[in-house]
Design a protein around this motif. Structure first.
Motif, PDB file in Angstrom:
ATOM      1  N   HIS A 264       0.820  -1.328  -0.004  1.00 33.81           N
ATOM      2  CA  HIS A 264       0.114  -0.149   0.037  1.00 33.81           C
ATOM      3  C   HIS A 264       1.183   1.401   0.574  1.00 33.81           C
ATOM      4  N   LEU A 265       1.644   1.338   0.779  1.00 30.74           N
ATOM      5  CA  LEU A 265       2.486   2.564   0.946  1.00 30.74           C
ATOM      6  C   LEU A 265       2.970   2.637  -0.133  1.00 30.74           C
ATOM      7  N   ALA A 266       4.348   1.629  -0.945  1.00 31.29           N
ATOM      8  CA  ALA A 266       4.708   1.843  -2.237  1.00 31.29           C
ATOM      9  C   ALA A 266       4.317   2.423  -3.108  1.00 31.29           C
ATOM     10  N   ILE A 267       2.516   1.889  -3.211  1.00 28.65           N
ATOM     11  CA  ILE A 267       1.910   2.956  -4.299  1.00 28.65           C
ATOM     12  C   ILE A 267       1.496   4.081  -4.022  1.00 28.65           C
ATOM     13  N   ILE A 268       0.644   4.059  -2.912  1.00 23.91           N
ATOM     14  CA  ILE A 268       0.914   5.450  -2.014  1.00 23.91           C
ATOM     15  C   ILE A 268       1.736   6.990  -2.338  1.00 23.91           C
ATOM     16  N   HIS A 269       3.547   6.174  -2.581  1.00 23.75           N
ATOM     17  CA  HIS A 269       4.196   6.858  -2.353  1.00 23.75           C
ATOM     18  C   HIS A 269       4.482   6.931  -3.888  1.00 23.75           C
TER      19      HIS A 269
ATOM     20  N   ALA B 118       6.431   4.925  -5.476  1.00 26.75           N
ATOM     21  CA  ALA B 118       7.580   3.838  -5.668  1.00 26.75           C
ATOM     22  C   ALA B 118       7.272   2.841  -6.177  1.00 26.75           C
ATOM     23  N   GLU B 119       7.547   3.210  -7.296  1.00 22.33           N
ATOM     24  CA  GLU B 119       7.543   1.524  -8.467  1.00 22.33           C
ATOM     25  C   GLU B 119       8.069   0.808  -8.167  1.00 22.33           C
ATOM     26  N   ASP B 120       9.726   0.694  -7.879  1.00 31.24           N
ATOM     27  CA  ASP B 120      10.310   0.023  -8.263  1.00 31.24           C
ATOM     28  C   ASP B 120      10.770  -0.688  -6.603  1.00 31.24           C
ATOM     29  N   TYR B 121      10.398  -0.504  -5.756  1.00 26.99           N
ATOM     30  CA  TYR B 121       8.998  -0.968  -4.891  1.00 26.99           C
ATOM     31  C   TYR B 121       8.549  -1.808  -4.262  1.00 26.99           C
ATOM     32  N   ALA B 122       7.555  -1.225  -5.431  1.00 24.58           N
ATOM     33  CA  ALA B 122       5.968  -1.923  -5.761  1.00 24.58           C
ATOM     34  C   ALA B 122       6.115  -3.557  -6.557  1.00 24.58           C
TER      35      ALA B 122
ATOM     36  N   HIS C 126      -7.093  -0.490  -5.807  1.00 24.81           N
ATOM     37  CA  HIS C 126      -7.410   0.773  -5.227  1.00 24.81           C
ATOM     38  C   HIS C 126      -6.925   1.933  -5.096  1.00 24.81           C
ATOM     39  N   LEU C 127      -5.859   1.146  -4.544  1.00 20.73           N
ATOM     40  CA  LEU C 127      -4.713   2.240  -4.645  1.00 20.73           C
ATOM     41  C   LEU C 127      -4.263   3.227  -5.790  1.00 20.73           C
ATOM     42  N   ALA C 128      -4.178   2.349  -6.842  1.00 19.85           N
ATOM     43  CA  ALA C 128      -3.412   2.115  -8.147  1.00 19.85           C
ATOM     44  C   ALA C 128      -4.004   2.841  -8.945  1.00 19.85           C
ATOM     45  N   VAL C 129      -5.412   2.768  -8.570  1.00 17.33           N
ATOM     46  CA  VAL C 129      -6.890   3.969  -9.594  1.00 17.33           C
ATOM     47  C   VAL C 129      -6.403   5.110  -9.303  1.00 17.33           C
ATOM     48  N   ILE C 130      -7.134   5.054  -8.108  1.00 21.38           N
ATOM     49  CA  ILE C 130      -6.725   6.035  -7.169  1.00 21.38           C
ATOM     50  C   ILE C 130      -5.545   7.070  -7.726  1.00 21.38           C
ATOM     51  N   THR C 131      -4.632   6.782  -7.396  1.00 15.66           N
ATOM     52  CA  THR C 131      -3.134   7.503  -7.594  1.00 15.66           C
ATOM     53  C   THR C 131      -2.994   7.634  -9.062  1.00 15.66           C
ATOM     54  N   GLU C 132      -3.703   6.715 -10.062  1.00 20.68           N
ATOM     55  CA  GLU C 132      -3.801   6.580 -11.496  1.00 20.68           C
ATOM     56  C   GLU C 132      -2.969   6.873 -11.720  1.00 20.68           C
TER      57      GLU C 132
ATOM     58  N   PRO D 127      -1.765   3.140 -14.223  1.00 20.11           N
ATOM     59  CA  PRO D 127      -2.302   1.908 -14.997  1.00 20.11           C
ATOM     60  C   PRO D 127      -1.571   0.873 -15.057  1.00 20.11           C
ATOM     61  N   HIS D 128       0.120   1.452 -15.466  1.00 16.32           N
ATOM     62  CA  HIS D 128       0.614   0.774 -15.463  1.00 16.32           C
ATOM     63  C   HIS D 128       0.958  -0.498 -14.345  1.00 16.32           C
ATOM     64  N   MET D 129       1.060  -0.398 -12.844  1.00 15.75           N
ATOM     65  CA  MET D 129       0.633  -0.751 -11.740  1.00 15.75           C
ATOM     66  C   MET D 129      -0.464  -1.751 -11.940  1.00 15.75           C
ATOM     67  N   VAL D 130      -2.426  -0.750 -11.658  1.00 14.09           N
ATOM     68  CA  VAL D 130      -3.182  -1.578 -12.308  1.00 14.09           C
ATOM     69  C   VAL D 130      -2.678  -2.921 -12.624  1.00 14.09           C
ATOM     70  N   ASP D 131      -2.323  -3.028 -13.956  1.00 12.85           N
ATOM     71  CA  ASP D 131      -2.084  -3.731 -14.967  1.00 12.85           C
ATOM     72  C   ASP D 131      -1.019  -4.692 -13.956  1.00 12.85           C
ATOM     73  N   ARG D 132      -0.058  -4.447 -13.612  1.00 15.08           N
ATOM     74  CA  ARG D 132       0.957  -5.385 -13.079  1.00 15.08           C
ATOM     75  C   ARG D 132       0.027  -6.742 -12.136  1.00 15.08           C
ATOM     76  N   LEU D 133      -0.574  -5.602 -11.209  1.00 18.24           N
ATOM     77  CA  LEU D 133      -1.461  -5.628 -10.298  1.00 18.24           C
ATOM     78  C   LEU D 133      -3.009  -6.923 -10.289  1.00 18.24           C
ATOM     79  N   LEU D 134      -3.280  -6.692 -12.023  1.00 14.19           N
ATOM     80  CA  LEU D 134      -3.902  -7.256 -12.003  1.00 14.19           C
ATOM     81  C   LEU D 134      -3.205  -8.414 -12.237  1.00 14.19           C
ATOM     82  N   LYS D 135      -2.654  -8.989 -13.101  1.00 14.94           N
ATOM     83  CA  LYS D 135      -1.475 -10.403 -13.439  1.00 14.94           C
ATOM     84  C   LYS D 135      -1.025 -10.430 -12.863  1.00 14.94           C
TER      85      LYS D 135
END
Length: 310
Positions: free
Chosen positions: A83-88, A90-94, A119-125, A127-135
């Motif tokens: 959650h924190l990595a996405i909020i901040h 911090a793509e590499d950590y996530a 949810h947080l990946a969508v809120i913080t716009e 989309p690449h993280m949304v893609d990774r999380l879904l996959k």
């Protein structure tokens, strides 16, 4: 390991703005999504980064069970390291965490507002993280404390990039998600209509959303909502997409009835021509009673009643 996180703001829940039943206007409430970086002191933020950097990825072969144990620490808000990595942002950590936790229930952990990392990946716009999380196995059907899936949030925010990813990955769940009402009774289509995202409205219907779905508060369809908002362009689009102009709310009102007393005469004309003739008149109020139905005092007298034989 303690996670130090000072004054990171709680995210605003993504309730769809309620329609004012008196004025029939959308009540806009400011959507604040703050990563919280600015609210942290520099040394406190640096300490979080150092703690994340100090984590070592476990060897999967050495620890086949509980692979995500190093990431399970949570803050007082219920946020995990992911959650924190996405909020901040911090793509590499996530990405490191997601790679290590493929198809692990950890990816669906919810914070105190029942927000997942998705949810947080969508809120913080992101989309690449949304893609990774879904996959990686995130469940797009999970809802936050307001009953919103990640797709509901994308529709509210008008995030076309996140919307596109959410509707193209894990499509086996899409049909059911499109029918989900949030806790305000709105589906994704209602939300997109309320916020006037016309391209989303069209895409949702093409993806299988029911254009005549009724919101659960008063039974209005998206067409009723478009009339409430006096949005002629949306009215035209919904009619073109097959919206039923004769659909009734729980109170018995068609979209045409909602044009009464409104300024846009073109909407009224368009709906009048399409509404069934027998449905054009306003429904009578249940409280109205004709004079014939009200009994007089004389009607309530019974002269033939006898007491003690008299």
């Amino acid at each position: 390991m303690d996670v130090h996180r000072a004054a990171i703001m709680n995210y605003m829940d993504c309730n769809v703005d309620e329609m004012d039943t008196k004025n029939r206007k959308v009540q806009h409430c400011e959507d604040r999504v703050d990563s919280g970086v600015d609210s942290l002191k520099e040394d406190e933020y640096r300490k979080i980064v150092e703690e994340m950097e100090s984590l070592t990825l476990p060897n999967p072969s050495a620890n086949p069970k509980g692979m995500c144990e190093p990431w399970t620490q949570v803050t007082e808000d219920g946020d995990t390291y992911l959650h924190l990595a996405i909020i901040h942002e911090a793509e590499d950590y996530a990405i490191q965490i997601i790679k290590q936790c493929q198809n692990d229930p950890f990816l669906n952990r919810q914070n105190n507002q029942r927000q997942t990392a998705l949810h947080l990946a969508v809120i913080t716009e992101q989309p690449h993280m949304v893609d990774r999380l879904l996959k990686a196995g995130c469940d797009p059907r999970l809802v936050d404390q307001s009953g919103n899936t990640a797709l509901h949030i994308a529709c509210k925010r008008g995030s076309l990039a996140c919307f596109s990813v959410l509707t193209q990955i894990q499509t086996q769940h899409l049909r059911s998600i499109l029918t989900f009402p949030n806790y305000s009774g709105h589906t994704c289509l209602h939300i997109a209509a309320i916020h006037n995202y016309l391209s989303m409205v069209e895409s949702l219907v093409q993806l299988g959303a029911d254009v005549n779905a009724k919101e659960q508060c008063s039974g209005r369809t998206s067409l009723h909502l478009a009339v409430d908002l006096q949005n002629l362009e949306l009215v035209h689009l919904l009619i073109a997409l097959g919206a039923d102009v004769n659909s009734l709310t729980y109170g018995g009102y068609t979209p045409y009835h909602l044009t009464f007393g409104r300024q846009n005469s073109e909407i009224q004309r368009q709906l009048f021509n399409r509404t069934a003739q027998e449905l054009r008149a306003m429904p009578e109020s249940e409280s109205e009673e004709s004079d014939e139905e009200v009994s007089s005092d004389d009607d309530c007298m019974y002269d033939d009643i006898q007491f003690c034989g008299r």
